[in-house]
Design a protein around this motif. Sequence first.
Motif, short mmCIF file in Angstrom:
data_model
loop_
_atom_site.label_atom_id
_atom_site.label_comp_id
_atom_site.label_asym_id
_atom_site.label_seq_id
_atom_site.Cartn_x
_atom_site.Cartn_y
_atom_site.Cartn_z
N SER A 65 48.26 36.08 38.34
CA SER A 65 46.82 36.52 37.98
C SER A 65 46.65 38.04 38.89
N GLY A 66 44.84 39.00 39.50
CA GLY A 66 44.89 39.85 39.44
C GLY A 66 45.84 40.18 40.96
N THR A 67 44.83 38.99 41.50
CA THR A 67 45.59 38.97 42.89
C THR A 67 47.29 39.32 43.99
N TRP A 70 47.41 42.98 42.87
CA TRP A 70 46.85 44.29 44.72
C TRP A 70 47.86 44.13 45.49
N PHE A 92 34.81 40.95 45.92
CA PHE A 92 36.66 41.57 45.52
C PHE A 92 37.27 42.97 46.03
N VAL A 141 38.09 49.53 44.55
CA VAL A 141 37.79 48.55 43.24
C VAL A 141 36.95 49.72 42.40
N ASN A 143 35.11 48.77 38.62
CA ASN A 143 34.46 48.02 38.44
C ASN A 143 34.00 46.45 39.34
N THR A 145 33.34 43.36 40.38
CA THR A 145 32.72 42.50 39.39
C THR A 145 31.63 41.52 40.21
N ASP A 172 41.38 49.34 41.39
CA ASP A 172 41.74 48.56 41.19
C ASP A 172 41.06 48.18 39.52
N ILE A 174 40.34 46.08 37.87
CA ILE A 174 40.47 44.58 36.90
C ILE A 174 39.16 43.87 35.93
N SER A 175 37.90 44.20 36.29
CA SER A 175 36.89 43.92 35.80
C SER A 175 36.56 45.08 34.31
N CYS A 195 44.13 42.73 35.27
CA CYS A 195 44.98 41.93 35.11
C CYS A 195 44.51 40.99 33.36
N GLN A 197 42.70 38.84 31.61
CA GLN A 197 41.80 37.59 31.22
C GLN A 197 40.48 38.43 31.49
N LYS A 198 40.54 39.87 31.13
CA LYS A 198 38.76 40.23 31.45
C LYS A 198 38.90 40.99 29.86
#
Length: 388
Positions: A65-67, A70, A92, A141, A143, A145, A172, A174-175, A195, A197-198
């Motif tokens: 996952s994204g974690t 990180w 986040f 980060v 964006n 989320t 980051d 991620i989004s 990651c 899933q976005k």
Amino acid sequence: MDFQSGRHFLQIPGPTNVPDRVLRAMARPTIDHRGPEFSRLVREILEGLKQVFKTTGTVVLYPSSGTGAWEAALVNTLSPGDKILMFETGHFATMWRNVALRLGLEVDFVPGDWRHGVSPETVEAKLSEDRGRAIKAVGIVHNETSTGVASRVAEIRKAIDRAGHPALFLVDTISSLASMDYRHDEWGVDVTVCCSQKGLMLPPGLGLNTISGKALAASKSARLPRSYWDWEAMINTNKSGFFPYTPATNLLYGLREALNILQEEGLDRVFARHGRLAEATRRAVRAWNLELLCLNPQEYSSTLTAVLMPPGHDADAFRKLVLEKFNMSLGNGLGKVQGKVFRIGHLGDFNDLMLAGTLSGLEMGFALAGVPFSKGGGLAALVYLSGR
Ligand SMILES: Cc1ncc(COP(=O)(O)O)c(C=O)c1O
């Protein structure tokens, strides 16, 4: 919950709707991950990803996952006790800070109100004060989320440069990646974390690091313990299209198709579509007479909008009602804003009519929940969308 006909509206800011093309691409037999077809697949994907990150650097992909991504960014670049500058922009950013603390890093965590992004001026001031160069990295980060606030990465890079500070710059995305403008090389980012899933429109399960030459050099002397996340093993095996362990083969089929889709639409058009749908959403929120969590128009997110519930109304009760009545999932308030905000995800495989349906569900939900609002938010969005 009663039987729900029709399609579920997945309007959380990730995982996002997976396009049918991507689902079909994944519905294939898993192949030998040490064979020639797999090697071609990986090399093609890594090249395609470079275009999305806008880099000539190195991209690595983990089954995670994204974690995980990180953690990979930190353990590959830093040593026990190293100092990292981070900013409390929301949930986040706080979670990434927690990962850093658990790894034994010293975090200078600049407090924030969850309604603004990272201040470039604060970055410059903090780094200028650090005459002993104790800060080894700045982690932000792009964006947030949890809040719908986007920090200005290019300006933060300039702030680091104005301070003349050698800290690594970890971001980051991620989004934001593949939904909002992002330029790993041009903006001088050392490690970009992402990651699947976005904006990449895949199911969860892939974590990514994009690595600058400076970060790669730092990894040679970084001493935080690492095994699964070790860039070196990954990069060495990736050269011939393989992995140091069993990869997420079917997600990689999906990723190849998602990259094709992004290339067909063109990244600039992808960004413009997200910007337009986000603006339409904000117009709806204003017409409803509700309040956006993000206070600075320069920091509006194109991928999600966080909306404050009027006092006395619980955002989670509202979300529950919308799910039960209209089969639509909205993002919940996380951490400090739990129960106070709901989030509308408008990213990935998403278009005007999907937004129209989303806003209609919200408007009907407000009426049913007795939330005080002005009618016509959906209409304000449609007027904007059809006026172009
Ligand atoms: C900005 C941001 N960073 C990190 C994460 C954590 O990613 P994951 O839940 O895939 O581990 C998320 C998840 O939504 C996120 O939105």
